[in-house]
Design an enzyme around this catalytic site. Structure first.
Site, PDB file in Angstrom:
ATOM      1  NE  ARG A 978      -3.659  -2.449   0.270  1.00 11.66           N
ATOM      2  CZ  ARG A 978      -4.241  -3.070  -0.737  1.00 11.66           C
ATOM      3  NH1 ARG A 978      -3.963  -2.708  -1.970  1.00 11.66           N
ATOM      4  NH2 ARG A 978      -5.067  -4.074  -0.510  1.00 11.66           N
ATOM      5  CE  LYS A1014      -9.092  -2.696  -1.931  1.00  9.02           C
ATOM      6  NZ  LYS A1014      -8.975  -3.238  -3.301  1.00  9.02           N
TER       7      LYS A1014
END
Length: 1045
Positions: A978, A1014
């Site tokens: 991420r 996310k």
């Protein structure tokens, strides 16, 4: 001597096989040749007797002895001809031959005239020498037979002549000379046998070692084949294997490296391919509850099941990305129903997950996306190869999965059947409260997926470095079987397994009878190697044992000297001659053994420090060896006949025409002013010892031995049959003082028996010389073959290691291959502090296009291959040795540090020290940026790197039986990914914890702020300042420029 007759230890399997098969097979032709030589000698005696004008019928004892011997030895030749019989009755047959020779020798002794002390001494020497050199007896048996033969002659002659002392010259000196003669024969024979045994055993062991090397080579080839095919399709595996072999040979210097500036690209375009992406929804949450072993087992069982489904539907798995599984149908060979295959596989995957959910109650599901089109497939980069596919259609298939809905509706009946099947497991675990992950692990174990590299367990691999002997060949060893070469190869294979059959085939190649047959290695006539370079290497090879040849030849010379001193009246001239020769021999011995004087010489003056090098000079210089060896043999030859030069040159014999009645008991055995006549036959015996001295130089070339033996045969025969023949006649006249009709038989005439002895030894030593030459060359050939096979095996092992390390990290690879492999269980390892890097080139997605100009995207992938390969090259630098590449995902590069330390090592280190490798990863990220800038400069592009870093605990393991894959899992990996996807071009984004750790190492980070990640919610992230990588001395900056961090 004590060692010779000490109790024999029980033989090993190798010794047993050597003695029962190999050694006999080599001495079998020698035994036959010995019998032929004896038969030819008997025929020659008849011919010589007839040619010399003797009436054969007048000497019935001679005729009877020779004819009986002809019949007996012909019978022995018939008995010994079948090899099977020889092996079954080795000792009895050898004993019979020896006994027959002894009987023949004693028959000759008492046939044809007056018995003298020197009678048949040369023939008994022949018996003694051949017992060692040509009969298939062990050293102990041969020594017993040789010594017995010597003692029998001495005892028989001594007892027989002891009663007739008045009419014969002094007996004791002659018996002493005979004893020295026989002792020398025993020593020379034992020495020759020991050398031959050593050479034969060395060749035998080298053949076994060569067989073992071949087995290892075959095993390594199988390992490579399995490894390559577990990573790549067959067509690509062959191409890349050739590339690696070329690279290894270039490193070893046998082949120049390629001057191509571009890395090889192994990518091809395929049309009519369907791509399936499948993601396990809910697995991340479940994985966070698992222990390392449970996680690796769960993944291996799940993806192992998917691999089985893929195989059933003619699909091929491409990669495993965390909990995402993607595969293709239609590769590497086109399939008309590729789309149907992928859809059916997707349905079966969903059914498998549904059964798992119904059986365990764990809330997981499957999301599948399928798309058909064309792809570019192959391998990019230099390390951690993984077969991959690229194209817009692949991207679309990924989007189909990402935008899909988990699960598919199934008929009610099927759902009820699944619940019924799972009911048994649920009821059995009802009373136990278990974590969902443990419950799922227990259920998945019932699927029984294969372990990674399990197929390598079934590849036959030698487990020890000892020489392999045939299992069935020795366990059920049968004399009738082992030497039965009349069996066909097919019959051999029926009785033995492949390994045993190969063993006997290799041993057959060593058979001495091969020297008389056409060979691809040797010239049939000269035994020269057909390969001229090999012949040159053989002739120039070192010979450390040369000094022992000279030492044993000195023993023959010493024996001749003692014999001459015993049977002559020791004239001063003869003593002076021997003194000079002694000095020459001592000089030769000093030169050959000078290496043993190193310590003494080092203490002396420096001007003598070169002396020890003489020994090595002789051992390594063939020309010098030949000169010294020839000189040594010629010295022995010369001194064997020296006494003849002190006999009168005239042929006036004082014993001819004398009256027997008046002179018989008053004659001296000496010629006036000269040596005793009995020195004549002993000079012949010394000449025979001269022949034996040739056989001591085991590694002397056959043609040189032939030349020396011919020279000595011609010289000896011309002396005793021509120039000094009158001495023999004079000796006969002294022995037989009666009329001419009392002429002795052939066996009692010194010059004739001497000449026959010369020819017997000439042909015997010629046979042995060729045999020695063959085995010396065979030994050299097998050593060379063994070295070549060992080098090839080493290359193959290096190739296997490279291949395995292209799949697994170097510290993990030994778990799965070699003698210490532990692939019975899954490999898993947990780490407390691992730094994970994701570095992507997002601009490449825009750069990639598919058109005719760039060959439908192939040229774009060529550039990506250069980028990844340049990144991989950084891993070979020492400072990045701790960086482990995990995989590439499209244009994203994944690596980690901290994986090469075990958990136990980490536990002993404090937190700061255990995370010190974070600095290495930062330096690696900066180096990646620098590499990309160099590529931009040469390709006129403006790619920028986007990097995400995170550190923390991870689980590492190897999963997948069809295509084993090393991977790491855990929240640390997900967050690092991420950090890259939410990052900024030209910057390194890190989490707050990682930024704190880097600051403690001297790096500067500045806050980016809080961003949405996310699956993780709001996270505070940092950018690493790369203008100066450390707050201390400046380090490499990311591209000198313009995109500072």
């Amino acid at each position: 001597m004590a060692r010779l007759f000490s109790p024999r230890p029980p033989p090993s399997e190798e010794d047993l096989f050597y003695e029962t098969y190999y050694s006999l097979s080599q001495q079998y032709p020698l035994l036959l040749l010995l019998l032929l030589i004896v038969l030819c000698t008997l025929v020659a005696l008849l011919l010589v007797a007839w040619a010399s004008g003797r009436e054969l019928t007048s000497d019935l004892s001679f005729l009877t002895t020779v004819l009986c011997a002809l019949g007996g030895f012909s019978l022995l030749l018939g008995l010994a001809s079948p090899e099977q019989r020889l092996q079954r009755w080795t000792r009895p047959l050898s004993g019979l031959v020896w006994a027959a020779l002894l009987a023949l020798g004693h028959g000759f002794l008492f046939t044809g005239g007056i018995v003298s002390a020197w009678d048949q001494v040369s023939f008994f020497l022949f018996i003694i020498f051949t017992v060692y050199a040509m009969l298939p007896l062990g050293m102990r048996d041969a020594a017993a037979a040789g010594l017995t033969s010597s003692l029998l002659h001495l005892l028989v002659v001594g007892l027989y002549l002891g009663r007739q002392q008045d009419s014969h010259p002094s007996l004791l000196p002659q018996l002493a000379a005979n004893a020295v003669f026989f002792l020398c024969g025993n020593v020379v024979g034992a020495y020759h046998k020991a050398l031959m045994e050593r050479a034969l055993r060395a060749t035998f062991r080298e053949a076994l070692s060569s067989l073992y090397s071949r087995q290892r080579l075959d095993t390594e080839k199988k390992h490579q084949e399995h490894l390559l095919l577990s990573i790549l399709p067959a067509y690509l595996a062959r191409e890349m294997k050739a590339e690696i072999m070329a690279r290894l040979q270039a490193v070893q210097g046998s082949r120049p490296e390629s001057t191509n500036n571009f890395h090889s690209l192994y990518v091809k375009r395929h049309q009519g391919v369907s791509v399936l992406y499948a993601d396990i929804v809910g697995f991340t949450r479940l994985a966070s509850e698992c222990s390392p072993k449970e996680l690796v087992l769960m993944l291996n069982e799940l993806f192992g099941k998917f691999d089985q489904i893929a195989k059933e539907h003619e699909c091929m798995r491409i990669k495993i990305l965390g909990d995402c599984y993607y595969c293709v149908s239609g590769l590497p060979h086109s399939l008309p129903d590729h789309a149907i295959n992928c859809v059916r596989m997707g349905l079966d995957m969903c059914r498998a997950i549904r059964k798992l959910r119904a059986a365990t109650g764990v809330d997981i599901n499957m999301r599948v996306g399928v798309h058909s089109g064309s792809v570019l497939c192959g391998v990019i980069g230099l390390q951690k190869w993984q077969y991959d596919v690229w194209s817009h259609d692949v991207t679309l298939a990924n989007h189909m999965e990402a935008g899909g809905v988990p699960g598919l509706p199934v008929p009610q009946a099927e759902e009820e059947d699944e619940k019924g099947t799972a009911g048994g497991l649920l009821s059995s675990l009802e009373g136990h409260k278990m974590r969902p992950s443990l419950l799922m692990t227990r259920y998945l174990e019932s699927w029984g997926a294969a372990k990674p590299f399990a197929h390598l367990s079934h590849v036959d691999s030698p487990v020890s470095t000892s020489t392999p002997l045939p299992e069935k060949g020795l366990a059920s060893f049968s004399p009738q079987w082992s030497l039965d070469r009349s069996r066909t190869l097919r019959g051999l294979d029926d009785e033995l397994d492949t390994g045993d059959a190969k063993f006997f085939q290799v041993i057959e190649q060593l058979n001495s009878q091969k020297q008389w047959k056409q060979s691809k290695d040797f010239n049939l006539l000269t035994l020269y190697f057909r390969d001229k370079e090999m012949e040159k290497q053989y002739r120039l090879s070192a010979l450390p044992a040369f000094k022992y040849y000279v030492a044993c030849t000195f023993l023959v010379f010493l024996s001749n000297f003692i014999i001459q001193m015993l049977v002559t009246n020791r004239p001063p001239a003869l003593a002076i001659t021997y003194s000079i020769t002694f000095l020459l021999f001592l000089l030769l011995l000093f030169i050959c053994f000078s290496e043993y004087l190193t310590r003494c010489v080092q203490k002396g003056p420096k001007m003598l420090h070169w002396l020890p090098a003489l020994s090595n000079l002789v051992a390594t210089r063939p020309g010098l060896r030949v000169a010294l060896g020839t000189a040594t043999i010629l010295l022995v030859f010369t001194m064997a006949i020296t006494s003849l030069f002190f006999l009168p040159a005239s042929s006036d014999c004082p014993f001819r025409g004398l009256n027997v009645s008046s002179m018989a008991f008053n004659l001296s055995w000496e010629l006036p002013g000269s040596l005793p006549l009995i020195s004549v036959p002993y000079s012949m015996h010394c000449c025979v010892l001269g022949f034996l001295s040739c056989s001591l130089f085991l590694h002397m070339s056959f043609e040189l031995k032939l030349l020396l033996l011919l020279l000595w045969l011609a010289a000896s025969c011309s002396l005793f049959l021509h120039s000094h023949a009158w001495l023999s006649d004079c000796l006969i006249a002294r022995l037989y003082l009666g009329p001419m009709d009392s002429r002795p038989g052939v066996l009692k005439e010194p010059k004739l028996m001497g000449a026959i002895s010369f020819f017997i030894f000439f042909f015997t030593l010629l046979v042995l010389a060729r045999q020695n030459e063959y085995y010396c060359r065979l030994d050299f050939l097998w050593k060379k073959k063994l070295r070549k096979e060992q080098e090839e095996t080493e290359t193959m092992e290096n190739l296997t290691r490279l291949l395995l390390e292209n799949v697994l990290p170097a510290h993990v690879a030994p778990q799965f291959i070699g003698q210490n492999r532990r692939n019975e269980d899954l490999y898993h390892q947990s780490y407390e502090c691992v730094c994970v890097l994701f570095a992507s080139v997002p601009d490449f997605k825009e750069f990639y296009s598919e058109s005719n100009i760039n060959h439908e995207g192939l040229e774009c992938l060529r550039l990506l291959n250069e980028i990844i390969a340049d990144f991989d090259e950084l891993l070979s630098k020492p400072k990045f040795s701790g960086v482990e590449k995990i995989k590439t995902i499209g244009s994203t590069y994944m690596a980690a540090t901290g994986l090469n330390a075990t958990s136990g090592q980490e536990a002993q280190q404090d937190a700061e020290r255990s995370c010190s490798h974070l600095g290495t990863m930062v330096e690696f990220a900066v180096a990646l940026g620098s590499k990309l800038d160099v590529i931009n400069k040469h390709s006129f592009n403006n790619f920028r790197l986007r990097v995400g870093l995170n550190h923390g605990p991870v689980v590492a393991g190897v999963i997948g039986a069809q295509k084993p894959q090393y991977d790491i899992w855990g929240n640390t990996v997900n967050v690092a990914s991420r950090m890259e996807t939410t990052g900024v071009l030209g910057k390194i984004q890190v989490t707050e914890e990682t930024a704190r750790a880097l600051q403690s190492l001297g790096y500067t980070c500045y806050s980016r702020g809080v961003i949405k990640v996310k699956g993780k919610g709001q996270l505070c992230t940092y950018f690493l300042n790369t203008d100066l990588t450390r707050s201390g001395p400046p380090s490499a900056t990311w591209a000198e420029t313009s995109h500072p961090f």
